[in-house]
Scaffold this motif. Structure first.
Motif, mmCIF file in Angstrom:
data_model
loop_
_atom_site.group_PDB
_atom_site.id
_atom_site.type_symbol
_atom_site.label_atom_id
_atom_site.label_comp_id
_atom_site.label_asym_id
_atom_site.label_seq_id
_atom_site.Cartn_x
_atom_site.Cartn_y
_atom_site.Cartn_z
ATOM 1 N N ARG A 168 7.715 18.442 -42.077
ATOM 2 C CA ARG A 168 7.493 17.374 -41.368
ATOM 3 C C ARG A 168 8.925 16.881 -40.822
ATOM 4 N NH1 ARG A 168 3.472 15.523 -44.703
ATOM 5 N NH2 ARG A 168 4.176 13.497 -45.137
ATOM 6 N N HIS A 169 10.165 17.555 -40.956
ATOM 7 C CA HIS A 169 11.474 17.086 -40.611
ATOM 8 C C HIS A 169 11.966 18.388 -39.856
ATOM 9 C CE1 HIS A 169 13.077 17.900 -44.673
ATOM 10 N NE2 HIS A 169 12.656 19.243 -44.052
ATOM 11 N N VAL A 170 13.205 18.100 -39.219
ATOM 12 C CA VAL A 170 14.111 19.134 -38.850
ATOM 13 C C VAL A 170 13.957 20.189 -39.727
ATOM 14 C CG1 VAL A 170 16.071 19.815 -37.574
ATOM 15 C CG2 VAL A 170 14.961 17.863 -36.838
ATOM 16 N N ASN A 171 13.751 21.577 -38.998
ATOM 17 C CA ASN A 171 14.055 22.678 -40.087
ATOM 18 C C ASN A 171 15.693 22.845 -40.056
ATOM 19 O OD1 ASN A 171 14.763 25.681 -40.369
ATOM 20 N ND2 ASN A 171 12.567 25.759 -40.701
ATOM 21 N N ASN A 172 15.981 23.035 -41.523
ATOM 22 C CA ASN A 172 17.630 23.038 -41.710
ATOM 23 C C ASN A 172 18.568 23.930 -40.566
ATOM 24 O OD1 ASN A 172 17.071 21.048 -43.735
ATOM 25 N ND2 ASN A 172 17.340 22.598 -45.378
ATOM 26 N N VAL A 173 17.871 25.166 -40.291
ATOM 27 C CA VAL A 173 18.560 25.999 -39.515
ATOM 28 C C VAL A 173 18.920 25.459 -38.178
ATOM 29 C CG1 VAL A 173 18.571 28.303 -38.508
ATOM 30 C CG2 VAL A 173 17.766 27.990 -40.741
ATOM 31 N N HIS A 174 18.066 24.606 -37.705
ATOM 32 C CA HIS A 174 18.265 24.067 -36.327
ATOM 33 C C HIS A 174 19.753 23.281 -36.387
ATOM 34 C CE1 HIS A 174 15.021 25.056 -34.484
ATOM 35 N NE2 HIS A 174 14.032 24.503 -35.383
ATOM 36 N N TYR A 175 20.199 22.683 -37.519
ATOM 37 C CA TYR A 175 21.465 22.042 -37.617
ATOM 38 C C TYR A 175 22.566 22.955 -37.418
ATOM 39 C CZ TYR A 175 19.202 18.261 -39.966
ATOM 40 O OH TYR A 175 18.437 17.106 -40.328
ATOM 41 N N PHE A 176 22.642 24.404 -37.952
ATOM 42 C CA PHE A 176 23.657 25.191 -37.474
ATOM 43 C C PHE A 176 23.664 25.255 -35.809
ATOM 44 C CE2 PHE A 176 22.343 26.460 -41.749
ATOM 45 C CZ PHE A 176 23.279 26.908 -42.318
ATOM 46 N N ASP A 177 22.649 25.469 -35.108
ATOM 47 C CA ASP A 177 22.764 25.485 -33.717
ATOM 48 C C ASP A 177 23.473 24.331 -33.271
ATOM 49 O OD1 ASP A 177 21.488 28.025 -33.922
ATOM 50 O OD2 ASP A 177 19.651 27.209 -33.696
ATOM 51 N N TRP A 178 22.871 23.133 -33.674
ATOM 52 C CA TRP A 178 23.679 21.810 -33.107
ATOM 53 C C TRP A 178 25.233 21.944 -33.314
ATOM 54 C CZ3 TRP A 178 19.456 18.392 -35.644
ATOM 55 C CH2 TRP A 178 18.333 18.486 -34.691
ATOM 56 N N MET A 179 25.375 22.254 -34.510
ATOM 57 C CA MET A 179 27.010 22.138 -34.844
ATOM 58 C C MET A 179 27.705 23.289 -34.093
ATOM 59 S SD MET A 179 26.675 21.821 -39.001
ATOM 60 C CE MET A 179 26.357 19.984 -39.693
ATOM 61 N N LEU A 180 27.135 24.610 -34.077
ATOM 62 C CA LEU A 180 28.325 25.578 -33.460
ATOM 63 C C LEU A 180 27.968 25.526 -31.926
ATOM 64 C CD1 LEU A 180 27.193 28.757 -35.521
ATOM 65 C CD2 LEU A 180 29.062 27.064 -35.955
ATOM 66 N N ASP A 181 27.146 24.867 -31.398
ATOM 67 C CA ASP A 181 26.983 24.596 -29.933
ATOM 68 C C ASP A 181 27.940 23.379 -29.559
ATOM 69 O OD1 ASP A 181 25.862 25.048 -27.352
ATOM 70 O OD2 ASP A 181 24.963 22.994 -27.428
ATOM 71 N N SER A 182 28.597 22.667 -30.448
ATOM 72 C CA SER A 182 29.561 21.661 -30.185
ATOM 73 C C SER A 182 30.998 22.343 -29.897
ATOM 74 C CB SER A 182 29.637 20.540 -31.097
ATOM 75 O OG SER A 182 30.020 20.935 -32.499
ATOM 76 N N LEU A 183 31.020 23.616 -30.390
ATOM 77 C CA LEU A 183 32.104 24.366 -30.205
ATOM 78 C C LEU A 183 32.392 25.020 -28.739
ATOM 79 C CD1 LEU A 183 32.416 26.094 -33.642
ATOM 80 C CD2 LEU A 183 33.928 24.325 -32.807
ATOM 81 N N GLU A 184 33.719 25.216 -28.191
ATOM 82 C CA GLU A 184 33.652 26.089 -26.921
ATOM 83 C C GLU A 184 33.345 27.326 -27.007
ATOM 84 O OE1 GLU A 184 34.376 24.476 -23.883
ATOM 85 O OE2 GLU A 184 34.966 22.445 -24.961
ATOM 86 N N ALA A 185 32.766 28.008 -26.072
ATOM 87 C CA ALA A 185 32.261 29.438 -26.023
ATOM 88 C C ALA A 185 33.559 30.162 -26.287
ATOM 89 C CB ALA A 185 31.704 29.609 -24.322
ATOM 90 N N ASP A 186 34.648 29.995 -25.506
ATOM 91 C CA ASP A 186 35.982 30.828 -25.808
ATOM 92 C C ASP A 186 36.221 30.882 -27.521
ATOM 93 O OD1 ASP A 186 36.270 31.742 -23.399
ATOM 94 O OD2 ASP A 186 38.083 30.049 -22.998
ATOM 95 N N PHE A 187 35.757 29.773 -28.205
ATOM 96 C CA PHE A 187 36.242 29.822 -29.519
ATOM 97 C C PHE A 187 35.220 30.681 -30.179
ATOM 98 C CE2 PHE A 187 35.772 28.177 -33.771
ATOM 99 C CZ PHE A 187 36.991 27.745 -34.225
ATOM 100 N N LEU A 188 34.098 30.577 -30.055
ATOM 101 C CA LEU A 188 33.069 31.342 -30.592
ATOM 102 C C LEU A 188 33.066 32.811 -30.219
ATOM 103 C CD1 LEU A 188 29.798 28.835 -30.105
ATOM 104 C CD2 LEU A 188 31.206 29.350 -32.120
ATOM 105 N N LEU A 189 33.687 33.076 -29.193
ATOM 106 C CA LEU A 189 33.538 34.456 -28.848
ATOM 107 C C LEU A 189 35.007 35.278 -29.294
ATOM 108 C CD1 LEU A 189 32.801 34.497 -24.715
ATOM 109 C CD2 LEU A 189 31.551 35.755 -26.659
ATOM 110 N N ASN A 190 35.876 34.392 -29.684
ATOM 111 C CA ASN A 190 37.143 34.852 -30.395
ATOM 112 C C ASN A 190 37.121 34.669 -31.973
ATOM 113 O OD1 ASN A 190 38.602 35.849 -27.873
ATOM 114 N ND2 ASN A 190 38.331 33.770 -27.231
ATOM 115 N N HIS A 191 36.233 34.003 -32.385
ATOM 116 C CA HIS A 191 36.408 33.713 -33.759
ATOM 117 C C HIS A 191 35.095 34.186 -34.701
ATOM 118 C CE1 HIS A 191 39.589 31.084 -32.301
ATOM 119 N NE2 HIS A 191 40.029 31.029 -33.366
ATOM 120 N N GLN A 192 35.076 34.628 -35.776
ATOM 121 C CA GLN A 192 34.126 34.871 -36.617
ATOM 122 C C GLN A 192 34.119 33.956 -37.842
ATOM 123 O OE1 GLN A 192 32.763 38.844 -37.427
ATOM 124 N NE2 GLN A 192 32.836 38.268 -39.640
ATOM 125 N N LEU A 193 32.929 33.137 -38.051
ATOM 126 C CA LEU A 193 32.884 32.501 -39.183
ATOM 127 C C LEU A 193 32.933 33.177 -40.682
ATOM 128 C CD1 LEU A 193 31.760 29.524 -40.107
ATOM 129 C CD2 LEU A 193 29.555 30.636 -40.629
#
Length: 242
Positions: A168-193
């Motif tokens: 009955r609360h936000v599934n933990n994995v959704h936090y990953f999406d919110w966090m990574l979505d705050s980064l620019e697309a160019d950063f995500l395309l050119n970097h690997q976690l």
């Protein structure tokens, strides 16, 4: 010696991103799926725990990534419960390719939550006994992520019905999406976690609005999820150029 559990999986197209690699949230989903399978195989799955008025909640993940699997790739997840104390349980995960090479690993901390009181409760021996793990008085002192001091960007999100899990609360994995979505697309395309240390502090519920805040410092990003004035989640990520 604690028993272990393995799960074979073929990476599906909807688990991958623009890079053709499995998304970080989907990777953690897969690792946790093995944890669910392990519990079910021992007769102490989520349904049995819920009958006691309880639910497992994750408080921290420490994830390390050597390489992300790609669409169609066959992988194996191995997981093993390590030990527990009065309030915390510790579990490790590993991801391997077909040749047996380690691709990723994760160390996680779990607690039991009273579903009615919405509070952490003591670990029940009968819930953990099937895992054959040792009880210890030791409480792990894991590193805590740094709060973003100089935000580079922020985005707002409203919690949807589909974001809520059986606890009955936000599934933990959704936090990953919110966090990574705050980064620019160019950063995500050119970097690997390559490393993520994520700590969950307070629950977020249906209909609430959260703010995802990020600070980018070269190859390290600092993330914060806020709900009004309350910090819900913090994470520190390290990246390498693709």
């Amino acid at each position: 010696m604690p028993n272990a559990y393995s799960l074979d999986h073929t990476v599906l197209f909807y688990e991958t991103e623009m890079t053709g690699q499995m998304g970080i949230g989907r990777l953690v989903d897969l690792l946790l799926l093995a944890s669910e399978g392990h519990s079910d195989s021992l007769g102490v799955g989520s349904q049995e725990v819920q009958k006691l008025g309880l639910g497992w909640v994750i408080t921290q993940h420490q994830l390390k990534v050597k390489t992300l699997p790609q669409r169609g790739q066959k992988v194996t997840v191995k997981t093993q419960a390590q030990n527990y104390n009065s309030f915390f349980c510790y579990r490790d995960f590993w991801l391997y390719d077909e040749a047996g090479q380690e691709m990723a690993s994760m160390h996680s901390v779990f607690v039991l939550m009273d579903q009615e009181k919405r509070k952490m409760t003591r670990i029940l021996p009968e819930v953990v006994a099937p895992f054959e793990v040792e009880k210890t008085k030791k409480v792990e002192r894991l590193a805590q992520p740094q709060v973003p001091a100089n935000p580079s960007n922020q985005k707002n999100y409203r919690v949807r019905f589909m974001d809520i899990d059986e606890n009955r609360h936000v599934n933990n994995v959704h936090y990953f999406d919110w966090m990574l979505d705050s980064l620019e697309a160019d950063f995500l395309l050119n970097h690997q976690l390559i490393e993520m240390n994520i700590v969950y502090k307070n629950e977020v519920h249906y209909g609430q609005e959260v703010t995802s805040i990020v600070q980018v410092d070269d190859s390290t990003t600092y993330h914060e999820i806020r709900c009004d004035a309350t910090i819900s989640c913090l994470a520190e990520c390290k990246w390498q150029t693709r």
